[in-house]
Enzyme design. Structure first.
Site, PDB file in Angstrom:
ATOM      1  N   LYS A  32     -56.856  15.300   5.482  1.00 15.92           N
ATOM      2  CA  LYS A  32     -57.106  14.820   6.916  1.00 15.92           C
ATOM      3  C   LYS A  32     -57.482  16.465   7.645  1.00 15.92           C
ATOM      4  O   LYS A  32     -56.230  16.891   8.257  1.00 15.92           O
ATOM      5  CB  LYS A  32     -56.146  14.030   7.641  1.00 15.92           C
ATOM      6  CG  LYS A  32     -56.848  13.373   8.713  1.00 15.92           C
ATOM      7  CD  LYS A  32     -56.265  11.915   9.130  1.00 15.92           C
ATOM      8  CE  LYS A  32     -56.649  11.463  10.497  1.00 15.92           C
ATOM      9  NZ  LYS A  32     -58.074  11.059  10.615  1.00 15.92           N
ATOM     10  N   TYR A  78     -54.455  16.981  10.653  1.00 12.83           N
ATOM     11  CA  TYR A  78     -54.115  16.353  11.950  1.00 12.83           C
ATOM     12  C   TYR A  78     -53.888  14.667  11.419  1.00 12.83           C
ATOM     13  O   TYR A  78     -54.175  14.689  10.259  1.00 12.83           O
ATOM     14  CB  TYR A  78     -55.471  16.388  12.985  1.00 12.83           C
ATOM     15  CG  TYR A  78     -56.601  15.374  12.594  1.00 12.83           C
ATOM     16  CD1 TYR A  78     -57.262  16.034  11.640  1.00 12.83           C
ATOM     17  CD2 TYR A  78     -56.681  14.243  13.131  1.00 12.83           C
ATOM     18  CE1 TYR A  78     -58.421  15.261  11.447  1.00 12.83           C
ATOM     19  CE2 TYR A  78     -57.821  13.391  13.010  1.00 12.83           C
ATOM     20  CZ  TYR A  78     -58.685  14.028  11.987  1.00 12.83           C
ATOM     21  OH  TYR A  78     -59.866  13.218  11.626  1.00 12.83           O
ATOM     22  N   LEU A 138     -60.894   9.480   2.936  1.00 16.17           N
ATOM     23  CA  LEU A 138     -59.418   9.430   3.555  1.00 16.17           C
ATOM     24  C   LEU A 138     -58.748   8.307   3.028  1.00 16.17           C
ATOM     25  O   LEU A 138     -59.473   6.994   3.554  1.00 16.17           O
ATOM     26  CB  LEU A 138     -59.680   9.577   5.053  1.00 16.17           C
ATOM     27  CG  LEU A 138     -58.275   9.913   5.861  1.00 16.17           C
ATOM     28  CD1 LEU A 138     -57.791  11.400   5.484  1.00 16.17           C
ATOM     29  CD2 LEU A 138     -58.546   9.398   7.182  1.00 16.17           C
ATOM     30  N   GLU A 190     -67.246   6.286   2.550  1.00 14.71           N
ATOM     31  CA  GLU A 190     -66.653   6.034   3.684  1.00 14.71           C
ATOM     32  C   GLU A 190     -67.690   6.112   4.725  1.00 14.71           C
ATOM     33  O   GLU A 190     -68.784   6.540   4.807  1.00 14.71           O
ATOM     34  CB  GLU A 190     -65.268   6.713   3.962  1.00 14.71           C
ATOM     35  CG  GLU A 190     -65.344   8.049   4.019  1.00 14.71           C
ATOM     36  CD  GLU A 190     -63.981   8.764   4.115  1.00 14.71           C
ATOM     37  OE1 GLU A 190     -63.167   8.252   4.753  1.00 14.71           O
ATOM     38  OE2 GLU A 190     -64.128   9.998   4.052  1.00 14.71           O
TER      39      GLU A 190
END
Ligand code: PLP
Length: 282
Positions: free
Chosen positions: A144, A33, A200, A176
């Site tokens: 993702k 996505y 990411l 992250e």
């Protein structure tokens, strides 16, 4: 229309849309996505998000049913159908519709989904709280994918602690957050974890690096430790939904707050870029 759902060419109000139970997202979360914002019915940083989406697809060996320019055109036309000019623009692709077997189904074609809903940019100048959590995710965090269970659990833990985000760390190394990237400022230098398989590659992260360049702030894409983050002048959290926030506490203890002018300059630059690109300001 207040919200919009799109599924393989079918369009309707999001809440009324129905999808086949055999879509592999239901069995395996098998898909990728991407998401960004629109303002003034214009989608921000669309090409960059579409590039990342296609890259995620390649990494999962998926063949998008649409070209990059055609997807850009489709999304741009859909945001014009929704009443609110400011939306969350979300799309995903699943590996197809087939009965549940783990290996790739032979004949299934990928399914394309779009979800649009009104969205207002939050106050990006407010200070936020964070919690620290061990990063127990796998080694494909650069893709993702729709498999977000550890992120969902971490976001819930943050919420229950009254914090905005959970910062993941693998042993001492900061990676992250559950739905954002994390960075620090120390002695005028911007440090951000490298864009490897542990994080990411955030689009807002990339924009922040560009703005650092424009403002003459040196950038170091090297891993940093939890202890360095706790001693940083500022801790910054970036995502497409709120651009760049700064943190003032971790696990309830005060952090950052030592370079507020620099933070403000970066936040202003990011907002300015967004308003210019979406023609809110020309
Ligand atoms: N890291 C994770 C795990 C995310 O889910 C997100 C956004 O969804 C980000 C970082 C920030 O990425 P971006 O700036 O492209 O929104």
């Amino acid at each position: 229309m207040e919200t919009l759902g799109y599924y393989n060419g079918e369009i309707g109000v999001l809440e009324d849309m129905r999808i086949p139970m055999n879509d592999r997202v239901c069995w395996f979360g098998d898909g990728v996505y991407d998401a960004t914002l629109s303002a003034n019915h214009i989608i921000f940083a669309l090409e960059e998000h579409i590039d990342r989406f296609f890259n995620s697809a390649v990494l999962l060996d998926m063949d998008p049913p649409i070209s990059e320019p055609a997807l850009a055109e489709l999304l741009s036309s859909l945001v014009r159908k929704v009443d609110s000019p400011s939306q969350l623009v979300y799309w995903q692709m699943t590996r197809g519709t087939a009965s549940r077997i783990h290996s790739f189904p032979e004949q299934a074609k990928p399914n394309l989904w779009v979800m649009l809903r009104p969205y207002s940019l939050p106050d990006i100048y407010r200070k936020v709280g964070l919690i620290l959590l061990e990063d127990t995710r796998y080694l494909h965090c650069n893709i993702k994918t729709l498999n977000l269970i550890p992120n969902v659990l971490a976001a819930e833990k943050a919420k229950q602690a009254g914090a905005y985000e959970a910062v993941f760390h693998r042993s001492e190394r900061v990676t992250e957050c559950s739905h954002s990237n994390v960075h620090i400022l120390k002695n005028g230098v911007f440090y951000t974890p490298p864009a490897d398989h542990l994080i990411l590659p955030g689009i807002s992260r990339a924009h922040l690096i560009t703005q650092c360049g424009k403002l003459g702030i040196p950038v170091s894409e090297t891993p940093f430790a939890v202890s360095q983050m706790l001693a940083a002048d500022e801790i910054l959290i970036t995502s497409s939904g709120s651009f760049c926030l700064s943190a003032d506490r971790i696990n309830g203890e005060p952090v950052g707050g030592k370079a507020p002018e620099l933070v403000r300059k970066l936040q202003d630059a990011l907002l300015e870029e967004f308003y210019e690109a979406t023609q809110v300001k020309s």
